[in-house]
Each structure stands twice: as structure tokens, then as C-alpha cells.
Design an enzyme around this catalytic site. Structure first.
Site, PDB file in Angstrom:
ATOM      1  N   GLN A   1       2.455  -3.436  -7.020  1.00 21.19           N
ATOM      2  CA  GLN A   1       3.328  -4.487  -6.331  1.00 21.19           C
ATOM      3  C   GLN A   1       2.356  -5.757  -6.398  1.00 21.19           C
ATOM      4  OE1 GLN A   1       6.176  -2.569  -4.219  1.00 21.19           O
ATOM      5  NE2 GLN A   1       7.228  -4.175  -5.342  1.00 21.19           N
TER       6      GLN A   1
ATOM      7  N   THR B   1      -0.158  -2.827  -1.026  1.00 21.62           N
ATOM      8  CA  THR B   1       1.135  -1.802  -0.501  1.00 21.62           C
ATOM      9  C   THR B   1       0.663  -0.470  -0.913  1.00 21.62           C
ATOM     10  OG1 THR B   1       2.430  -1.628  -2.387  1.00 21.62           O
ATOM     11  CG2 THR B   1       2.910  -3.656  -0.872  1.00 21.62           C
ATOM     12  N   THR B   2       1.163   0.660  -0.444  1.00 17.00           N
ATOM     13  CA  THR B   2       0.897   1.795  -0.691  1.00 17.00           C
ATOM     14  C   THR B   2       1.927   2.129  -2.094  1.00 17.00           C
ATOM     15  OG1 THR B   2      -0.200   2.444   1.340  1.00 17.00           O
ATOM     16  CG2 THR B   2       0.505   4.287   0.009  1.00 17.00           C
ATOM     17  N   HIS B   3       2.682   1.168  -2.618  1.00 20.40           N
ATOM     18  CA  HIS B   3       3.837   1.427  -3.595  1.00 20.40           C
ATOM     19  C   HIS B   3       3.173   1.837  -4.781  1.00 20.40           C
ATOM     20  CE1 HIS B   3       5.852  -1.417  -0.568  1.00 20.40           C
ATOM     21  NE2 HIS B   3       5.793   0.038   0.051  1.00 20.40           N
ATOM     22  N   LEU B   4       2.230   2.665  -5.113  1.00 18.76           N
ATOM     23  CA  LEU B   4       2.022   2.914  -6.718  1.00 18.76           C
ATOM     24  C   LEU B   4       3.028   3.742  -7.277  1.00 18.76           C
ATOM     25  CD1 LEU B   4      -1.728   4.045  -6.101  1.00 18.76           C
ATOM     26  CD2 LEU B   4      -0.953   1.667  -7.290  1.00 18.76           C
TER      27      LEU B   4
END
Length: 592
Positions: free
Chosen positions: A347, A517-520
Site C-alpha cells: 500500500q 499497513t499490514t496489507h501485503l
């Protein structure tokens, strides 16, 4: 040799949002399901009661709910010319751990992707021409459309009791909602949360600048709610302890507060926690999965046979297990061939911090929830003409101030000393009168040929398996996008009346130490061509048809929204295909 357990119809790897959705749907179909979760069992009443859950040091600073790097980690490098080294402390992202996965600690920001996001390559090429896209960009269409996913978005929102204001009901634009969203079949199940002062001030300024602000869709309850499974959630108390924390008030949608109370009572569901799957087992022809092998906390190895394998771990671990198990051709960035590890994305996040006159403004930032805020979507996806700006992609922008927690909420104007009496005075003077969003600019991250995952040639985990190697950097397209959006966001903060605005641009190279974010996403992407995707449009492996890989690993690229709503919609989409098509002809690829 591993000890062999009794056969099951389905084995699920990882019990976060995707795993619990799949378990609920497949047990309802009468299948005998076992879920295997690396982390511990987590339950609302015992694991994060209000008596101690609001502990910033324990949960935010010491990362109580997350995987520890000494359990397993990844190696990281910015480009192929560098030697990747192990990540010793999580920074840019936080891998979840335990039952509920990221659904325990998330903010509950519950977005739908734009219709154009699912046909991105086609849409951008038709609008701007193929030559407008960077030559090394590898974006592609998903193989599924927004209209196909809409019922499944709706299903998840009603499961969670999502709070919001619809902007597009069956094609009719609604006042007060997001006018850019895709058509929804019915309103949100609950009204939007009440907005604190800074959020309403942001909305007023945005409106005066010509934008159409709307409340962020939230899984933090605005009122008591009973979901379709009969599970009850309570109203949010605006305590400001959502992100990084479990919710002891039963006010935040999570697997624990929406699905698990029903699922764990089923006789055809079993869970093995504190157990790590080390490989997916294949038959002699390597064409079908036969189950999984896992290791418990005693170090004992077990084999769990099953007819159907659902891989629903964190995105990076989905890719690792496929690579370690020999499922799908590993991606080679030099030739561009192979599919497993391809199209890693994250992100692109930034902020603009507004400092206001403390004699006139009191924002009380501690009155907050994880997904509270007012947003604008004029610069998300392709909602605006990118032609004059020389980049593609975008993101939502919002005053989404999720907390006023005392350790990390210490914003001071640029130029202030980093410690000492002057710093303390600045913290005191600015605490109540500063606007700092949790993610002011939440931008997309498109895919590139040289951003990918593979197995590290040097470093191994405690089971002597290669670690995942991340090769990732920010490209010019994302940096241009972020600079443009950050400037637009700062304009709104200035219009609110800030006396000083500090812009916090996202700059290259990609920094593994600074949280985004942790949105890998990506690495085991979906599509319609086995030459460019690891999964078909139903998230079924092209190479092992009784393996379905669920999660953000399926995203061909990441859009300018939080991914959870789309992850859940894809889980329901895949579960429906399994129930209605796959089970009628097991072991065969679904072609419809």
C-alpha cells in the site's frame, strides 16, 4: 515419520477471516472440516477483556497479538542486486498470529473495491492507451467482476453489521454517501458512526472545496446488532483501542464476534491451534493435494489427510507453502515466466499533520474508534483524469483519527527537538489540537516485474525450510501518485483552519522499518490464464484442482482501499463455487 490422523473432507490452513468464512460455509454443506492454526486460540472474554485490554504498551508497542520474528520471519531487499537479510523487528507491516488472524486487531475499515479495479488493465488501456502505463508494470484483470462479487460483499457486510451511508443504491446516487462506489443492492445494515469534531470539520472543509465527503464504512458498531447467524454485537464505546487490539466490548466485527460462536458448536468442525502446517502433501503424480503435514508445540509431526485443502493463511505464507510444496511454477523476474511469487504489492500511505490554535480548538482525539472518519474518494482508482499527471492509481483520503493513545499520539510541529523540556511542552500544547489521521492518504500499489516473492537461498526457519524472500521497492508511479494525493489532502487540512501543516510524503526506497499497513497482497494471484496466474477465477489452483487459495495473495495488484472486504467477498465467492460446482465434480477445474 509423521503420525497419520483420521481422514477429513476438508482441511483449512489458517483460521482468520478467510478460514472462518470457508469453515462456516463448508460445514453448513455437511462436510467434516478441520482447521489448523499456527497461533493460539483467542476468545473475547478471556483474551482481551476491558479490565486490561486497553494497554498500549502491551499491544501496540510490544505487539502481543502478532507473530514474533523469532518464530519465523522473511528476508528483505529492495532489488535483485542486493543481498536479502532477515527482518528482525516488524516495521512496515505486522503479520497476524492466532485464531481470528488479522480480523482480531484490524481497524474494521470495511471497503469495497471500485468496479474498474477488477478490470484494471483493460480499463486503463482503453482510456489512456497501453503506452501510458510503465513498461515494467504487470497489472492485470482479476477474472471476476464487481457485479459478480456484489452479493458476497453484501453478505460480509451484513455478517459484520457494517455501519455506513450508502452512496449508490441500485445505480441511484444517494446524498451523504460515496458517489463513486459501485452499485450496492441494499443499504448498510447499520447507520454510520457519530463523528467527532475534527472529522466533521474535515467534512465541512472538503465540501467547501467541492468534494463529496462521506463517513468511512466501519465494522465498529453504531448501535446494538444481531447478525444473520444470530450472534449479537454491542455498540462501540469510542475508547480508541481498536487497531492493534482485540475488542473486549464485542463492538468490533471479528471472527470471534461474528462467526466463531456458531462454528465452534458444530460437531463437524474441529480446530487444532498452536500447530504449524509445514507442507501441503501431493499424490505421486503431483496433480492433487492429499492433505497437509503439521507440527505441534511438542515438535511432533502429524499428517492430516483430506479430500479438499483450503489454504487461507496470511498472504506471504500462502505463497511460501505453495513454493515449499511444489505447487505451481515459481516466478522468474528475469524471464517473466512462472506464477507463484508474482505481483507482490503493498500500500502507499502518507499523511499531512495539522496543528491548530490550542486556545480555539479541542479535538479530544482519545474519543475514537478504529474506522471512524470522514473521507473523500475523488482521487481513488481512476475516479479522475490521470492524463495530465503522468501516473495511474490513487487512493481515498480522510480524517480517520483512530486514537489519542498517550505513547504514540505525540505529534509536534516540525523543528521541535526530539526530546527534552521543549519537546514535552510541545506535546502538551498540541495533544488536543492536532489533526493526525491514522492513514490520511491510503493509496494503491500496482504490480511490477521486479517486485516479487521467492524462497531465500541462504536463510531457513526452525524447520529448516527456506524463508520467504521479499524483493520490493516503490516505483516512480507510486511516488508521483502519493505526492499528488498528499498535496490534495494537505489542502483540506489547511482549509480546516490549521496554523501549520506538515506533509509526510511516502518516499523511496521502500522502508521496511516504517509502518504502512499490514496489507501485503499478491504472490498467488487469480486470473483466467494459467501462464499469468496461479489460480483461476474461483481461487482454485490450476495445478492441484482440490486446492483453493483464499486471501489477499490472490490480488493481481492492490487498490486504494483496505483489502479485508474484498478478501471476504472472494472467500464467499469461492465457497459458493465449491458448493454449487466443485462438489458435483470433485478434483476437476471449474470452467464456468
Amino acid at each position: 515419520m509423521p503420525r497419520k490422523l483420521p481422514h477429513k473432507d476438508v482441511v483449512i490452513i489458517g483460521l482468520g477471516w478467510s478460514g472462518t468464512i470457508m469453515a462456516q460455509e463448508l460445514t453448513d454443506e455437511g462436510l467434516d472440516v478441520i482447521a489448523i492454526e499456527r497461533g493460539p486460540w483467542r476468545d473475547t472474554a478471556t483474551d482481551y477483556p476491558p479490565t486490561y485490554n486497553q494497554d498500549e504498551l502491551r499491544y501496540r508497542i510490544r505487539h502481543e497479538l502478532f507473530l514474533r520474528p523469532d518464530q519465523t520471519t522473511f528476508t528483505f531487499r529492495n532489488n535483485m542486486s542486493q543481498t536479502a537479510l532477515p527482518i528482525r523487528n516488524w516495521g512496515a507491516f505486522m503479520p497476524p498470529n492466532g485464531v481470528g488472524g488479522g480480523g482480531v486487531h484490524w481497524n474494521a475499515e470495511t471497503w469495497r473495491f471500485l468496479p474498474s479495479d477488477f478490470v484494471l488493465k483493460t480499463h486503463l488501456t482503453e482510456r489512456y492507451g497501453a503506452g501510458f502505463l510503465p513498461s515494467d508494470m504487470t497489472i492485470q484483470d482479476w477474472g471476476v467482476t464487481y457485479d459478480e462479487l456484489e452479493p458476497h460483499y453484501d453478505h460480509f457486510e451484513y455478517l459484520c453489521g457494517t455501519c455506513g451511508t450508502a452512496g449508490n443504491l441500485q445505480g441511484q446516487i444517494q446524498e451523504g454517501g460515496n458517489p463513486f462506489e459501485g452499485p450496492r443492492s441494499r443499504p448498510y445494515p447499520n447507520p454510520a458512526q457519530q463523528q467527532p469534531f475534527s472529522h466533521t470539520l474535515f467534512a465541512k472543509a472538503a465540501r467547501e472545496l467541492g468534494y463529496k465527503p462521506f463517513p468511512q464504512p466501519s465494522g465498529n458498531m453504531s448501535r446494538p446488532y444481531t447478525n444473520p447467524l444470530g450472534v449479537r454485537l454491542g455498540p462501540c464505546t469510542y475508547c480508541g483501542f481498536c487497531e492493534w487490539f482485540g475488542c473486549g466490548n464485542y463492538s468490533k466485527a471479528s471472527p470471534q464476534t461474528t462467526i466463531l460462536p456458531v462454528l465452534i458448536r458444530k460437531s463437524n468442525f474441529t480446530i487444532r491451534d498452536n500447530s504449524e502446517v509445514v507442507r501441503i502433501n501431493l499424490d505421486h503424480a503431483s496433480k492433487m493435494a492429499t492433505g497437509v503435514t503439521f507440527v505441534d508445540t511438542s515438535g511432533d509431526e502429524w499428517e492430516q489427510p483430506a479430500d479438499l485443502v483450503i489454504l487461507s493463511a496470511y498472504a506471504i505464507f500462502n505463497v511460501q507453502l505453495m513454493l515449499l510444496s511444489g505447487i505451481g511454477k515459481p516466478y522468474d523476474p528475469l524471464s517473466g515466466e512462472g506464477v507463484v511469487g508474482r505481483n507482490l504489492t503493498h500500500q502507499t500511505i502518507s499523511d499531512a499533520v495539522g496543528f491548530f490554535d490550542n486556545t480555539k480548538f479541542n479535538f479530544n482525539p482519545f474519543i475514537a474508534s478504529g474506522a471512524i472518519g470522514m473521507c473523500v474518494d475523488e482521487f481513488n482508482g481512476d475516479n479522475f483524469d490521470h492524463g495530465p499527471h503522468g501516473f495511474v492509481g490513487g487512493g481515498y483520503m480522510g480524517q480517520v483519527q483512530t486514537n489519542g493513545r498517550p505513547i504514540e499520539t505525540t505529534s509536534v510541529p516540525s523543528g521541535t527537538p526530539r526530546w527534552g523540556a521543549e519537546w514535552k511542552t510541545a506535546v502538551r500544547d498540541n495533544y488536543l489540537s492536532t489533526v493526525k489521521a491514522g492513514t490520511g492518504v491510503h493509496g494503491s500499489f500496482y504490480s511490477y516485474r521486479d517486485v516479487y516473492l521467492d524462497l531465500d537461498p541462504t536463510y531457513k526457519d526452525r524447520f529448516n525450510r527456506p524463508l520467504v524472500r521479499m524483493t520490493i521497492d516503490l516505483h516512480d508511479n507510486e511516488l508521483k501518485q502519493n505526492a499528488f494525493l498528499t498535496d490534495r489532502f494537505a489542502e483540506i487540512i489547511t482549509a480546516m483552519g490549521a496554523r501549520k501543516v506538515d506533509k509526510e510524503y511516502r518516499r523511496g526506497p521502500y522502508d521496511i522499518t516504517k509502518y504502512q499497513t499490514t496489507h501485503l497482497c499478491g504472490g498467488a494471484i487469480m486470473g483466467t490464464d494459467p501462464q499469468t496466474s496461479a489460480l483461476n477465477r474461483y481461487l482454485q489452483s490450476w495445478d492441484a484442482p482440490n486446492l483453493f487459495v483464499i486471501g489477499a495473495s490472490a490480488f493481481p495488484q492492490n487498490a486504494g482501499y483496505n483489502p479485508t472486504g474484498t478478501v471476504a467477498a472472494l472467500a464467499y465467492w469461492s465457497a459458493t463455487a465449491i458448493k454449487n460446482q466443485y462438489l458435483k465434480n470433485p478434483g476437476v477445474l471449474i470452467h464456468a
